[in-house]
Motif scaffolding. Sequence first.
Motif, mmCIF file in Angstrom:
data_model
loop_
_atom_site.group_PDB
_atom_site.id
_atom_site.type_symbol
_atom_site.label_atom_id
_atom_site.label_comp_id
_atom_site.label_asym_id
_atom_site.label_seq_id
_atom_site.Cartn_x
_atom_site.Cartn_y
_atom_site.Cartn_z
ATOM 1 N N TRP A 99 0.829 -1.196 0.000
ATOM 2 C CA TRP A 99 0.000 0.000 0.000
ATOM 3 C C TRP A 99 0.870 1.255 0.000
ATOM 4 O O TRP A 99 1.879 1.326 0.693
ATOM 5 N N ILE A 132 -6.309 8.029 1.640
ATOM 6 C CA ILE A 132 -6.544 7.044 0.578
ATOM 7 C C ILE A 132 -5.221 6.371 0.214
ATOM 8 O O ILE A 132 -4.185 7.026 0.107
ATOM 9 N N LYS A 133 -5.270 5.055 0.031
ATOM 10 C CA LYS A 133 -4.081 4.293 -0.334
ATOM 11 C C LYS A 133 -4.346 3.487 -1.594
ATOM 12 O O LYS A 133 -5.492 3.145 -1.899
ATOM 13 N N GLN A 134 -3.280 3.181 -2.311
ATOM 14 C CA GLN A 134 -3.401 2.317 -3.474
ATOM 15 C C GLN A 134 -2.254 1.313 -3.491
ATOM 16 O O GLN A 134 -1.191 1.545 -2.908
ATOM 17 N N MET A 180 -0.490 -1.036 -6.565
ATOM 18 C CA MET A 180 -0.486 -1.420 -7.973
ATOM 19 C C MET A 180 -0.393 -2.939 -8.103
ATOM 20 O O MET A 180 0.414 -3.588 -7.436
ATOM 21 N N ARG A 217 -5.225 -1.738 -9.964
ATOM 22 C CA ARG A 217 -4.747 -1.369 -8.636
ATOM 23 C C ARG A 217 -5.822 -1.637 -7.594
ATOM 24 O O ARG A 217 -7.014 -1.683 -7.907
ATOM 25 N N LEU A 251 -7.547 -0.055 -4.214
ATOM 26 C CA LEU A 251 -7.755 1.231 -3.560
ATOM 27 C C LEU A 251 -8.372 1.004 -2.190
ATOM 28 O O LEU A 251 -9.289 0.185 -2.044
ATOM 29 N N SER A 252 -7.869 1.715 -1.193
ATOM 30 C CA SER A 252 -8.434 1.683 0.151
ATOM 31 C C SER A 252 -8.832 3.109 0.520
ATOM 32 O O SER A 252 -7.975 4.000 0.584
ATOM 33 N N THR A 294 -14.441 -0.665 -11.967
ATOM 34 C CA THR A 294 -14.184 -0.688 -10.526
ATOM 35 C C THR A 294 -15.113 -1.680 -9.852
ATOM 36 O O THR A 294 -16.323 -1.656 -10.078
ATOM 37 N N ILE A 324 -2.083 7.608 -10.929
ATOM 38 C CA ILE A 324 -3.471 7.157 -10.968
ATOM 39 C C ILE A 324 -4.233 7.918 -12.048
ATOM 40 O O ILE A 324 -3.891 9.055 -12.345
#
Length: 216
Positions: free
Chosen positions: A110, A117-119, A121, A131, A133-134, A152, A216
């Motif tokens: 992450w 917000i986190k991502q 890949m 990716r 996404l959180s 999504t 992103i």
Amino acid sequence: MTMKTKHHIPSEVLSAYSTGSLPEAFSIIVACHISLCDQCRAEVEAFDTIGGVLIDNEEMANIDLNSFEKTMKLIDKQDNSHLVPSLKSNDIYPTPLKNYFGGSVENIKWKSVGGGIKQAMLLNNKEASARLLSIPPGAQLPDHSHKGLEMTMVLQGSFSDEIDSFYRGDVELGDDHLTHTPKAGMDEHCICIAATEAPLVFNSWLPKLLQPFIRI
């Protein structure tokens, strides 16, 4: 509370997945979705069974409409009693997704993109990127549109935008006609998998400035 899947994947995307012409980034989401959705999984299996009827195009946008309509009529007549039992699981990450981080959530890398917000890949090639996404409860992504297809799928929690609300298993498709501001539900972190053909088109200056760094 278990939510029944409301937002499904269009038949033309499922057929492209069945023929192997869908880019890998989007195929990941289809594989995850059909592991949770009996309806779409049955349709994919029907496409697989009568695959010889489909025209083998490399791009789903070029599928001949007459052939597609004939295929759908055959699907309606198809006996799907052979389908394997449901693959539903209470695990957040469906099995097809686990292969991309070695099967352990501890391997998910992450990275913060701001605002909590986190991502992470999963895949990035010339065709598309995928990716995780959180998004914290109540947080929202910046207002944006798209240069190509975006898909999504919700893995945990929910999000809402100008189109509707989306829960676990639901899939939203966006393109250059969609401008939206997804916002996570208030109950828990919203974890999604997202695939895009091109970088998002942000409408405010700060996300545009940060975009080369957050990828992103």
